[in-house]
Design a protein around this motif. Structure first.
Motif, PDB file in Angstrom:
ATOM      1  N   LYS A 106       0.828  -1.212   0.000  1.00 27.39           N
ATOM      2  CA  LYS A 106       0.000   0.000   0.000  1.00 27.39           C
ATOM      3  C   LYS A 106       0.860   1.259   0.000  1.00 27.39           C
ATOM      4  O   LYS A 106       0.548   2.236  -0.684  1.00 27.39           O
ATOM      5  N   LEU A 107       1.936   1.241   0.770  1.00 23.71           N
ATOM      6  CA  LEU A 107       2.824   2.399   0.824  1.00 23.71           C
ATOM      7  C   LEU A 107       3.496   2.645  -0.524  1.00 23.71           C
ATOM      8  O   LEU A 107       3.677   3.790  -0.939  1.00 23.71           O
ATOM      9  N   ILE A 108       3.857   1.573  -1.213  1.00 26.25           N
ATOM     10  CA  ILE A 108       4.463   1.720  -2.538  1.00 26.25           C
ATOM     11  C   ILE A 108       3.462   2.354  -3.503  1.00 26.25           C
ATOM     12  O   ILE A 108       3.822   3.238  -4.295  1.00 26.25           O
ATOM     13  N   MET A 109       2.202   1.941  -3.434  1.00 24.35           N
ATOM     14  CA  MET A 109       1.177   2.534  -4.302  1.00 24.35           C
ATOM     15  C   MET A 109       0.983   4.012  -3.969  1.00 24.35           C
ATOM     16  O   MET A 109       0.851   4.850  -4.861  1.00 24.35           O
ATOM     17  N   ARG A 110       0.950   4.349  -2.673  1.00 22.10           N
ATOM     18  CA  ARG A 110       0.829   5.753  -2.265  1.00 22.10           C
ATOM     19  C   ARG A 110       2.030   6.563  -2.741  1.00 22.10           C
ATOM     20  O   ARG A 110       1.889   7.703  -3.178  1.00 22.10           O
ATOM     21  N   LYS A 111       3.207   5.964  -2.622  1.00 20.00           N
ATOM     22  CA  LYS A 111       4.430   6.644  -3.052  1.00 20.00           C
ATOM     23  C   LYS A 111       4.365   6.957  -4.544  1.00 20.00           C
ATOM     24  O   LYS A 111       4.720   8.055  -4.973  1.00 20.00           O
ATOM     25  N   ASP A 112       3.897   6.004  -5.337  1.00 19.23           N
ATOM     26  CA  ASP A 112       3.773   6.219  -6.776  1.00 19.23           C
ATOM     27  C   ASP A 112       2.791   7.354  -7.075  1.00 19.23           C
ATOM     28  O   ASP A 112       3.045   8.198  -7.943  1.00 19.23           O
ATOM     29  N   ALA A 113       1.675   7.364  -6.360  1.00 10.80           N
ATOM     30  CA  ALA A 113       0.680   8.425  -6.562  1.00 10.80           C
ATOM     31  C   ALA A 113       1.255   9.783  -6.160  1.00 10.80           C
ATOM     32  O   ALA A 113       1.031  10.785  -6.847  1.00 10.80           O
ATOM     33  N   LEU A 114       1.987   9.814  -5.054  1.00 10.87           N
ATOM     34  CA  LEU A 114       2.608  11.058  -4.613  1.00 10.87           C
ATOM     35  C   LEU A 114       3.634  11.551  -5.620  1.00 10.87           C
ATOM     36  O   LEU A 114       3.712  12.754  -5.893  1.00 10.87           O
TER      37      LEU A 114
ATOM     38  N   ALA B 235       3.636  11.043  -8.806  1.00 13.94           N
ATOM     39  CA  ALA B 235       2.914  11.568  -9.969  1.00 13.94           C
ATOM     40  C   ALA B 235       2.369  12.966  -9.671  1.00 13.94           C
ATOM     41  O   ALA B 235       2.469  13.876 -10.508  1.00 13.94           O
ATOM     42  N   GLU B 236       1.807  13.142  -8.485  1.00 13.31           N
ATOM     43  CA  GLU B 236       1.271  14.447  -8.103  1.00 13.31           C
ATOM     44  C   GLU B 236       2.394  15.474  -7.971  1.00 13.31           C
ATOM     45  O   GLU B 236       2.251  16.626  -8.389  1.00 13.31           O
ATOM     46  N   LEU B 237       3.501  15.059  -7.409  1.00  9.32           N
ATOM     47  CA  LEU B 237       4.657  15.940  -7.253  1.00  9.32           C
ATOM     48  C   LEU B 237       5.185  16.376  -8.620  1.00  9.32           C
ATOM     49  O   LEU B 237       5.509  17.554  -8.828  1.00  9.32           O
ATOM     50  N   LYS B 238       5.239  15.454  -9.547  1.00  9.76           N
ATOM     51  CA  LYS B 238       5.688  15.771 -10.907  1.00  9.76           C
ATOM     52  C   LYS B 238       4.757  16.795 -11.545  1.00  9.76           C
ATOM     53  O   LYS B 238       5.209  17.747 -12.189  1.00  9.76           O
ATOM     54  N   LYS B 239       3.447  16.607 -11.349  1.00  9.83           N
ATOM     55  CA  LYS B 239       2.450  17.524 -11.902  1.00  9.83           C
ATOM     56  C   LYS B 239       2.617  18.924 -11.316  1.00  9.83           C
ATOM     57  O   LYS B 239       2.593  19.926 -12.036  1.00  9.83           O
TER      58      LYS B 239
ATOM     59  N   SER C 282       6.216  21.378  -1.062  1.00 15.38           N
ATOM     60  CA  SER C 282       6.873  21.122   0.222  1.00 15.38           C
ATOM     61  C   SER C 282       6.107  20.078   1.037  1.00 15.38           C
ATOM     62  O   SER C 282       6.706  19.159   1.613  1.00 15.38           O
ATOM     63  N   GLN C 283       4.785  20.198   1.074  1.00 19.80           N
ATOM     64  CA  GLN C 283       3.956  19.227   1.800  1.00 19.80           C
ATOM     65  C   GLN C 283       4.077  17.838   1.177  1.00 19.80           C
ATOM     66  O   GLN C 283       4.185  16.837   1.891  1.00 19.80           O
ATOM     67  N   LEU C 284       4.037  17.770  -0.145  1.00 17.39           N
ATOM     68  CA  LEU C 284       4.145  16.480  -0.822  1.00 17.39           C
ATOM     69  C   LEU C 284       5.510  15.845  -0.579  1.00 17.39           C
ATOM     70  O   LEU C 284       5.604  14.636  -0.365  1.00 17.39           O
ATOM     71  N   GLU C 285       6.560  16.652  -0.612  1.00 15.89           N
ATOM     72  CA  GLU C 285       7.901  16.120  -0.344  1.00 15.89           C
ATOM     73  C   GLU C 285       8.013  15.602   1.081  1.00 15.89           C
ATOM     74  O   GLU C 285       8.656  14.592   1.331  1.00 15.89           O
ATOM     75  N   SER C 286       7.372  16.301   2.022  1.00 13.87           N
ATOM     76  CA  SER C 286       7.373  15.854   3.419  1.00 13.87           C
ATOM     77  C   SER C 286       6.654  14.513   3.553  1.00 13.87           C
ATOM     78  O   SER C 286       7.147  13.594   4.218  1.00 13.87           O
ATOM     79  N   LYS C 287       5.496  14.399   2.910  1.00 16.36           N
ATOM     80  CA  LYS C 287       4.761  13.130   2.924  1.00 16.36           C
ATOM     81  C   LYS C 287       5.591  12.021   2.292  1.00 16.36           C
ATOM     82  O   LYS C 287       5.622  10.893   2.787  1.00 16.36           O
ATOM     83  N   GLN C 288       6.266  12.367   1.205  1.00 15.03           N
ATOM     84  CA  GLN C 288       7.091  11.390   0.505  1.00 15.03           C
ATOM     85  C   GLN C 288       8.234  10.913   1.411  1.00 15.03           C
ATOM     86  O   GLN C 288       8.532   9.715   1.457  1.00 15.03           O
ATOM     87  N   ASP C 289       8.848  11.823   2.136  1.00 19.51           N
ATOM     88  CA  ASP C 289       9.921  11.452   3.064  1.00 19.51           C
ATOM     89  C   ASP C 289       9.408  10.521   4.159  1.00 19.51           C
ATOM     90  O   ASP C 289      10.067   9.544   4.518  1.00 19.51           O
TER      91      ASP C 289
END
Length: 129
Positions: A27-35, A37-41, A97-104
């Motif tokens: 599940k975390l890997i799937m969330r990471k992939d979604a994050l 993609a959103e970060l790239k956008k 910044s928020q997305l990068e924090s979540k990603q970390d």
């Protein structure tokens, strides 16, 4: 069907807790992939705003410019557009910044799970892509 190399036996029992960790990892890997993609956008959007800012600064200050707000284009003076672009850039910077924090945070938890699962299963489990 044999998933392990020939001659290799799996003597490790998978407990319910182990399965929960494996599921969480997935599940975390799937969330990471979604994050990602959103970060790239969001980074692409920031790049667009920076490009537009450079172009808008070349326009005469009294000239009106079409600016997209949501789904609508409005006419604003060049100075107002520059201000709005700065605000929009700040908002996107905060989102990034928020997305990068979540990603970390996700990366940290993924590393914990990897360590735990590899410690128990060794090369009997593959958590790499």
């Amino acid at each position: 069907m044999e998933l392990l190399p020939e001659g290799k036996k799996n003597n490790i029992e998978v407990t319910f807790a182990d399965q929960q960790k494996i599921n969480e990892f997935s599940k975390l890997i799937m969330r990471k992939d979604a994050l990602e993609a959103e970060l790239k956008k969001e980074r692409q959007e920031k790049e667009y705003l920076e490009d537009v800012s450079l172009e808008i600064e070349l326009i005469d200050e009294d000239e009106e410019v079409q600016y997209k707000m949501g789904e609508v284009f409005v006419f604003l003076k060049q100075s107002k557009v520059v201000e709005q672009l700065e605000k929009d850039t700040e908002i996107i910077d905060e989102k990034i910044s928020q997305l990068e924090s979540k990603q970390d945070d996700l990366e940290d938890r993924i590393k914990e799970l990897k360590t735990s699962l590899y410690a128990k299963f060794g090369d009997n489990i593959n958590l790499e892509r």
